[in-house]
Design an enzyme around this catalytic site. Sequence first.
Site, PDB file in Angstrom:
ATOM      1  N   ASP A 176      -2.898  40.064 -30.599  1.00 45.98           N
ATOM      2  CA  ASP A 176      -2.304  39.215 -31.627  1.00 45.98           C
ATOM      3  C   ASP A 176      -3.243  39.152 -32.821  1.00 45.98           C
ATOM      4  OD1 ASP A 176      -0.025  37.110 -31.986  1.00 45.98           O
ATOM      5  OD2 ASP A 176      -1.844  36.167 -32.751  1.00 45.98           O
ATOM      6  N   ASN A 184       0.681  36.160 -44.222  1.00 43.53           N
ATOM      7  CA  ASN A 184       2.024  36.300 -44.805  1.00 43.53           C
ATOM      8  C   ASN A 184       2.318  35.203 -45.811  1.00 43.53           C
ATOM      9  OD1 ASN A 184       3.266  38.640 -43.827  1.00 43.53           O
ATOM     10  ND2 ASN A 184       3.596  37.701 -41.820  1.00 43.53           N
ATOM     11  N   ASP A 193       2.548  43.246 -44.127  1.00 47.60           N
ATOM     12  CA  ASP A 193       2.932  44.561 -43.601  1.00 47.60           C
ATOM     13  C   ASP A 193       1.760  45.540 -43.662  1.00 47.60           C
ATOM     14  OD1 ASP A 193       5.413  43.583 -43.124  1.00 47.60           O
ATOM     15  OD2 ASP A 193       6.436  44.660 -44.752  1.00 47.60           O
ATOM     16  N   ASP A 219       3.864  39.818 -34.679  1.00 46.68           N
ATOM     17  CA  ASP A 219       2.534  40.403 -34.891  1.00 46.68           C
ATOM     18  C   ASP A 219       1.837  40.629 -33.549  1.00 46.68           C
ATOM     19  OD1 ASP A 219       2.331  37.668 -34.415  1.00 46.68           O
ATOM     20  OD2 ASP A 219       0.351  37.574 -35.349  1.00 46.68           O
TER      21      ASP A 219
END
Lengths: 311, 124
Positions: A176, A184, A193, A219
């Site tokens: 993770d 984000n 991204d 993620d």
Amino acid sequence: MKVLIAEDDKVSSKILERNIRNWGYKVIISNNGQQAWQAFQKGEIPLAILDWMMPKIDGLELCQRVRQLKKDHYTYIILLTSKDRKEDILEGFRAGADDYIVKPFDTLELRARLQTGKRIVDLQNQLIQTNLKLEELAREDSLTKLWNRAAIIQLLEEELHRSQREKKPVGTILVDIDYFKNINDTYGHLVGDTVLIEVTARLKKKIRCYDRIGRYGGDELLIVLPNCRLDEVEEIAERLRFAVCQKKIQTDMGLLEVTLSLGAFSSEKQPTISAENLIKASDNALYQAKRMGRNCVVINKYFQTLTQREA
Amino acid sequence: MNELDMSKALTPIDLSSALERIGGDESFLYDLINIYTEDFSEKYSRLQQAVENEDFETIRELGHNLKGSSANLSLIHLQKVSYDLEESGKDRDLEKAQKSLLLLDQEFRRLQDYLAQKNNPSPD
């Protein structure tokens, strides 16, 4: 299975309703085309018997409208007509009807034709289901070019079967990205991204050529490591953690420091474990890693002790 | 024997074929005939109106409707007369429409008589 009857003639409608209900179908009655059209727009109607001659919206037009509706299921349409002229029947088929029956209809014939319709609808539904499954199994995640969730789980299952046969352990690591949501939220999804793509690129370089990486969640990445004992899986996980945190990631918003939390497990001492439990064990470990302050590797000790006790 | 006498000689309903269509349930058949009767009265008065107004489109449409429900109950003569009405609408033939309307009324009465007699058979 549901059957919609659109018929303005009350006698015919009653006979249809009675018979079709007796044959075990659920019946929806419309006394005119308008009502039927509303029913079509509202919900799933697998089978429909439409009278050709109805005021306002007739069976033919209804047929055309239904065919233009974009729906994820098929409606099998039987036109009911007192016309038996060839050109009318052809017109009905052109409008999208699947079948027709001439009034006054023969009960046994109607029953047989409904059964045919049901068979087609069943086949169609199977096809739709299969397509959905295939779509789900389209194996690549478009952003990271990793295996997608369904694919990586299937790969794990296959690997587990093989390993059990060969009496070898399978390792799993759940990865993770720490504070990925913050990345984000702060820098935008495009930067998110970029980070995800760079992280996966670094991970790919550090795993063994026969290990597999898939995108498990937003993620979260799942790595399947064939023939991997607990100490080995820990060592690889540590290598992955270091590969990401040792060097900042270049993004459009500048260099970002990114770290990973990793939860690892191996079937080494629990050879009959299911894929689901393997992932669960890794997930528990990942949770521990998060609690321990992130940027670290945790090997699931709970399953380890459980295994020892069982052994 | 002309066509009309022939039809008089026959019963207005083909019971066995009507019953076969609905799985042999006689009480359901009488329910259906009641629905038909109600429907008929309404359509008949509209037909009278339409013939008076020389509204051939309505004559055709109602004739067609009656033909369908008559056929479903195997009311063979009513079906035939309804068909004639539909045709008269199509052909815009007023004389035929008037004649068919008259016959329609006759046939309907014949059906009612037949049903009444069937429900209360005379003692002899």
